[in-house]
Write an enzyme that holds these catalytic residues in place. Structure first.
Site, PDB file in Angstrom:
ATOM      1  N   PRO A   2      -2.158  -5.811  -2.060  1.00 51.65           N
ATOM      2  CG  PRO A   2      -1.253  -7.177  -0.416  1.00 51.65           C
ATOM      3  CD  PRO A   2      -0.958  -6.595  -1.763  1.00 51.65           C
ATOM      4  CD  GLU A   3      -6.570  -1.711  -3.684  1.00 47.68           C
ATOM      5  OE1 GLU A   3      -7.367  -0.790  -3.394  1.00 47.68           O
ATOM      6  OE2 GLU A   3      -6.605  -2.319  -4.771  1.00 47.68           O
TER       7      GLU A   3
END
Length: 288
Positions: A2-3
């Protein structure tokens, strides 16, 4: 992993449902989640406190609790947060209980790399992030000129530069590929070689890619889901990432996959020309 858009998607879903409520219990099922803090230490520090604000800094979710207590959650590679799922999923590592009705928030993480950390007081909060994170790429101060000032003394390839969280917080592998393609910059070009014009275009590419990811509620390649269990859709809109062998969306040249900054990297070497190999001083002298 996840960014920024995925973490911000989680924050936007959770904030209105947890802010103002009391964290009545924290059950840590995997002690590695909070190591080196003891399970009891982090649980005692946060239990019974009001969740005043749920924020984000880079890829961290920031739980601001009453009494100037801060809890920082990092999802790492496969972490996500699920609110009131119908059944407890496998790989649940932490359980958060909230007041005012049945509300159970689960930290689910198959690879078990996600972390929870603690800061007591504003000074500790500020010191924690000052040591780890650079500028927020969606903040007004992130301009092309600012990016040029950061990059001008860096000999790192620009892909590695973008992934360095101490320089720019929240950009990871997906959004770095997408931003470099938008800016027509090869991921192996040295950061210090970029012109001011290229830095301005790259800044715009970073912001446009992140905003597109936010609009699609993140990218789900493997594990990412929002707190209601819904997958993101940005993977359906990738311009370059994961498109190896497919025609470039701009020119039709087949997309290549290479390694940059130790990560699988996708590039169109027609739209993003590969930098020329630089001759060593010894070679230049021999040819003179």
């Amino acid at each position: 992993m996840p960014e920024l858009p995925e973490v911000e998607t989680i924050r936007r879903h959770l904030a209105p449902r947890v802010e103002g409520r009391i964290l009545t219990a924290l059950e840590v099922l995997d002690e590695r989640w909070c190591r080196p803090l003891a399970v009891g230490e982090i649980a005692d520090a946060v239990t019974g406190r009001v969740i005043e604000r749920l924020g984000r800094r880079g890829k961290y979710l920031v739980w601001q609790l009453s009494g100037e207590v801060f809890m920082f959650l990092h999802l790492r590679m496969t972490g996500t947060l699920l609110l009131d799922p119908p059944a407890r999923p496998p790989h649940t590592r932490v359980r958060f209980d909230l007041d005012a009705g049945a509300a159970e928030l689960l930290f689910v993480d198959p690879r078990r790399f996600g972390t929870g950390e603690l800061a007591l007081g504003e000074d500790a909060h500020d010191a924690f992030f000052a040591a780890r994170l650079g500028v927020e790429p969606l903040a007004p101060e992130f301009t092309g000129d600012y990016l040029r000032a950061l990059a001008r003394n860096s000999r790192a390839p620009i892909k590695a530069f973008l992934l360095d969280q101490k320089r720019i917080a929240g950009v990871g592998n997906i959004y770095a590929d997408e931003a470099l393609f938008r800016a027509r910059i090869h991921p192996l070009r040295l950061a210090q070689q970029l012109t001011l014009r290229q830095c301005r275009e790259l800044r715009d590419g970073v912001v446009e890619s992140l905003e597109a990811g936010l609009d699609a509620k993140g990218a789900t390649i493997d594990d990412f889901r929002d707190p209601d269990g819904v997958s993101g859709s940005f993977q359906e809109r990738f311009l370059i990432h994961l498109r190896e062998g497919e025609p470039c969306t701009r020119c039709g040249t087949p997309v290549r996959k290479l390694r940059a900054a130790g990560r699988g990297t996708y590039v169109c070497e027609t739209c993003q020309p590969r930098p020329r190999a630089r001759r060593s001083p010894r070679v230049r002298a021999a040819r003179a």
